[in-house]
Design a protein around this motif. Sequence first.
Motif, mmCIF file in Angstrom:
data_model
loop_
_atom_site.group_PDB
_atom_site.id
_atom_site.type_symbol
_atom_site.label_atom_id
_atom_site.label_comp_id
_atom_site.label_asym_id
_atom_site.label_seq_id
_atom_site.Cartn_x
_atom_site.Cartn_y
_atom_site.Cartn_z
ATOM 1 N N CYS A 142 -12.492 0.917 -46.353
ATOM 2 C CA CYS A 142 -12.943 -0.445 -47.747
ATOM 3 C C CYS A 142 -11.656 -0.797 -48.534
ATOM 4 O O CYS A 142 -11.195 -1.559 -48.758
ATOM 5 C CB CYS A 142 -13.618 0.925 -48.396
ATOM 6 N N LEU A 143 -10.453 0.171 -47.883
ATOM 7 C CA LEU A 143 -9.127 -0.125 -48.661
ATOM 8 C C LEU A 143 -8.368 -0.836 -47.856
ATOM 9 O O LEU A 143 -7.992 -0.258 -47.317
ATOM 10 C CB LEU A 143 -8.603 1.664 -48.699
ATOM 11 N N HIS A 144 -7.752 -1.454 -48.218
ATOM 12 C CA HIS A 144 -6.582 -2.128 -47.221
ATOM 13 C C HIS A 144 -5.210 -2.430 -48.369
ATOM 14 O O HIS A 144 -5.008 -2.894 -49.636
ATOM 15 C CB HIS A 144 -6.945 -3.262 -47.720
ATOM 16 N N SER A 145 -4.290 -1.287 -48.969
ATOM 17 C CA SER A 145 -4.036 -1.815 -49.530
ATOM 18 C C SER A 145 -1.858 -1.350 -48.653
ATOM 19 O O SER A 145 -2.299 -0.334 -47.786
ATOM 20 C CB SER A 145 -4.232 -0.796 -50.527
ATOM 21 N N THR A 146 -1.193 -1.939 -49.461
ATOM 22 C CA THR A 146 -0.007 -1.459 -48.877
ATOM 23 C C THR A 146 0.610 -0.841 -49.022
ATOM 24 O O THR A 146 2.118 -0.177 -49.267
ATOM 25 C CB THR A 146 1.228 -2.835 -48.768
ATOM 26 N N ASN A 147 0.427 -0.208 -50.262
ATOM 27 C CA ASN A 147 0.489 1.125 -51.169
ATOM 28 C C ASN A 147 0.988 3.067 -50.213
ATOM 29 O O ASN A 147 -0.154 3.578 -49.862
ATOM 30 C CB ASN A 147 -0.070 2.058 -52.333
ATOM 31 N N ASP A 148 1.615 3.091 -49.798
ATOM 32 C CA ASP A 148 2.080 4.029 -48.932
ATOM 33 C C ASP A 148 2.142 5.723 -49.890
ATOM 34 O O ASP A 148 2.094 6.451 -49.686
ATOM 35 C CB ASP A 148 3.923 4.139 -48.793
ATOM 36 N N ALA A 149 1.930 4.782 -51.727
ATOM 37 C CA ALA A 149 1.064 6.669 -51.937
ATOM 38 C C ALA A 149 -0.139 6.998 -52.101
ATOM 39 O O ALA A 149 0.061 7.679 -52.364
ATOM 40 C CB ALA A 149 1.971 6.440 -53.667
ATOM 41 N N LEU A 150 -0.725 5.466 -51.600
ATOM 42 C CA LEU A 150 -2.189 6.494 -51.359
ATOM 43 C C LEU A 150 -2.937 6.697 -50.160
ATOM 44 O O LEU A 150 -3.048 6.056 -49.191
ATOM 45 C CB LEU A 150 -3.119 4.684 -51.259
ATOM 46 N N THR A 151 -2.070 8.040 -50.303
ATOM 47 C CA THR A 151 -2.697 9.437 -49.046
ATOM 48 C C THR A 151 -3.739 9.838 -49.412
ATOM 49 O O THR A 151 -3.484 10.488 -50.557
ATOM 50 C CB THR A 151 -1.000 10.028 -48.843
ATOM 51 N N PRO A 152 -3.932 9.813 -48.461
ATOM 52 C CA PRO A 152 -5.579 11.441 -48.176
ATOM 53 C C PRO A 152 -4.667 12.523 -49.258
ATOM 54 O O PRO A 152 -6.302 13.163 -49.692
ATOM 55 C CB PRO A 152 -5.897 11.409 -46.834
ATOM 56 N N GLU A 153 -3.478 13.141 -49.200
ATOM 57 C CA GLU A 153 -3.477 14.559 -50.157
ATOM 58 C C GLU A 153 -4.053 13.540 -51.072
ATOM 59 O O GLU A 153 -3.738 14.586 -52.082
ATOM 60 C CB GLU A 153 -1.873 14.579 -49.314
ATOM 61 N N ALA A 154 -3.088 12.586 -52.118
ATOM 62 C CA ALA A 154 -3.485 12.108 -53.256
ATOM 63 C C ALA A 154 -4.509 11.815 -53.833
ATOM 64 O O ALA A 154 -4.368 11.270 -55.073
ATOM 65 C CB ALA A 154 -1.991 10.447 -53.406
ATOM 66 N N LEU A 155 -5.313 11.908 -53.161
ATOM 67 C CA LEU A 155 -7.030 11.284 -53.826
ATOM 68 C C LEU A 155 -7.779 12.512 -54.508
ATOM 69 O O LEU A 155 -7.506 14.713 -53.792
ATOM 70 C CB LEU A 155 -7.471 11.033 -52.684
ATOM 71 N N ASP A 156 -8.106 12.319 -55.776
ATOM 72 C CA ASP A 156 -8.611 13.479 -56.364
ATOM 73 C C ASP A 156 -9.967 13.314 -56.874
ATOM 74 O O ASP A 156 -10.403 11.467 -57.587
ATOM 75 C CB ASP A 156 -7.919 12.645 -57.848
ATOM 76 N N ILE A 157 -10.720 13.474 -56.375
ATOM 77 C CA ILE A 157 -12.349 13.082 -56.009
ATOM 78 C C ILE A 157 -12.698 12.728 -57.340
ATOM 79 O O ILE A 157 -13.446 11.992 -57.916
ATOM 80 C CB ILE A 157 -12.862 14.307 -54.896
#
Length: 815
Positions: free
Chosen positions: A464-479
């Motif tokens: 669902c996510l279409h972003s060019t933001n390199d910071a949005l990595t799976p590890e950065a996701l706070d559920i």
Amino acid sequence: MQAFPREFLAQLAHQRDLSPEQAEAFTATVNSSGNKLEIAQALGISESALASRMSEVYRKFSFTGKGPNKYRKLHDWLLERYQALEASAPPVSGKQENNLDALVGQVRQAIQPLIQSRCSVIRVLGMNQPMALGILYTHVKILAKIPGRRRVGVAALLRDAAAPTMERLSLGTVKETVPGLEAVQQYGKLMLLGQPGSGKTTFLKHLALQCVEGTFYPHCVPWFITLKAFAETEGPLDLLAYLQTLIPPVIGVNGQAAAPSQTNIQTILSHGRALLLLDGLDEVRETDASRVVRHLQAFAERYGRNAFVITCRLAVREYTLEAFTEVEVAAFNKEQIAHFVEQWFCRQQQAGQAAAFLQALREQPPLHDLATRPLLLTLLCLVFEGTGAFPTQRWKLYRDSFKALLQARAQLADTGWEPFYQALSPSGREAFFRQMALPTFTEGSYFFDLDTAARLIKQVLPHCLHSTNDALTPEALDIEAFLATIERQHGILIERAHEIYSFAHLTFHEYFTARQLVETADQQSLVTLAHQLTNPRWREVLCLTLEMLPTADELLGLMKRRIDGLLAGDAKLQQFLTWVDAKATSIESSDQPVALRALYFGLAFHLNLQLTLALDTDPVIHNLETCTRDLKLSLTPALYYVLGRACELNLTLAPTNDLTLKVTLDLALDLALDLALDLALDFAFELESALFFGRTYELDDTLNLACACARLPALQRQLQQVKDQLPAMSHEHGESFRQWWTVNGQAWIEQLRTVMCQYRNLGHDWQFSEAQKEQLQQYYEANKLLADCLESTNSSAQLRQEIAATLLLPLAERQ
């Protein structure tokens, strides 16, 4: 013993973390002159329960030991604290008190126009013009225990939410609420939490109006403050100075206009004569939030004698203020919904539309589900107001409800958003909810724990996510932050209990499930969906999917074949369907055989007539709708309606001899006769099984009507002979009737049944097994579902006609 103000005790109860029950016992005990038994009786609990609660109170106040000394120590400690608090307040002489009252009255008068202009109207969604809040306002209910902080499991939530039929959960059901005004008076400092669109701001406006008009906190000055605007004022935060800016100049004794000084306002605050209503803490920009909270905390501590109410959306945990009691706005119950709707339509002298609206809600539980949230109830009223009905395709209404929640925050800056959710586009958010809905609904997981949510989010989000933001990595996701943002910003997913989540409304869960099925529609998924036809919890999903499919022919065909196969393997049930068709065909006066099949199916199996009503166009049949919601209980009104219709037609026919009217008269008489006979047999069985002699008069009436409606002289004679066998049915002959019926009742029933079978092909004893009854019920409900959905689908007219014409037919007639 001295009594203490409730606000003082409420603050201490909050500081010591007393539960609502402990706080209630604490307040009653320290302010009562009665003994323990009298206190317990006043609280509606036992002495042992009171003792248990007070034991915890003493422990939390650090008073140990046994006997009455604990109470004395607690009371003395409270008295010392209260006297110290009073001593810190500025001393007020009688003259000063008069001056204070005059000052408060002067400032109240000055601020009244501002309160009236800012709080007396509301305007949301697509309203063409603002509405007076006083007309629409519906009293708010408060949850003292915030549901999302309960530590209970999924099983307990399911038990609480289960509807009696288990076909539809009531996810918003709550049991313990208190009126909103009472909560403000009880706690003094209140943090009012709620979902988006739950009515928090409206409640605050109501408080401000009630106060300035002198009906609530009449001795105080109300200030209504939008915290976002306050936070964005230039310079250091200064709530005292900001309050001054909200008061227009006042004409003094010298005739000169001047705004009250900060000293005046400080005097009012120092003596606890202000009601401070602070709206939208969650709307403050993230960069301002911490300093605003610190400033409010310090202000509340300095001027703690005043009443404070702060509103904030749920899931904003970082905004905790000491000494404030956190409560939640409860969803609207049926009474609140009815009041809101009546006020909405009665303002335009449309009481009839209000009744029609409420009836439509009762008939459509998914819409009632949405109506528990004031914002969405407003949307429903706007839609209904325009046409006097809800859209046939309900999915459009659900889509608009979803958009309304998304747009409710569109005008605000994205404050405190979790970066992944913030990066989702509107279409991406819809895709996310769709892909969360289908697997959880398929598994029956109305509630899912944090681990399940985390697993699903990690699977769904990348699609669902279409972003060019390199910071949005799976590890950065706070559920947890991701879920909290959804709840705070839009309230689509919410925390039902500690780390247990669900869609806010079952209707949204169903809508997004259907949306995903439409997006991914293929042969196998449609076959799987058609097999859910007999599962009641899939009913709404099936209807919505049919409405939204670009072409529904394939799914309709699969559903029809599935329905036809339900009774295919049982010869006795096929024989029953053959009788239903034969009976319907025998009514030659009607050109609505499918509606008559539904009617006689329902009569024989004691079902309601809703399928009949969905299929017919004949006014004689169709007007049974208002009389036959429950066939067993309401058949007599239906019978009188049909008979009345027959009498009207007979009078019309007499001078004209019109053939069309005669055909309609014959239909009305045939239906009235069959309804009367079926009901007479039901009453007779009730007498037989339970000796329920209150039915004797109904039995006599229905037999008389059957005789009157019978067009064949032979049938009239036979019915009269059967009726004449019954002894007198008056009260004075009750015992003789009882004795006669005990001996002869079964034989009499068989005679009536024989006459019904011979002349009207009615009254057969089918002797279905319990399993067969369940099959027939499923078959009937599946046919009703298909009939309900036909006209709202994008499908070929030929297919719709073919399906409608073959509903409830036995296999032999379809081949």
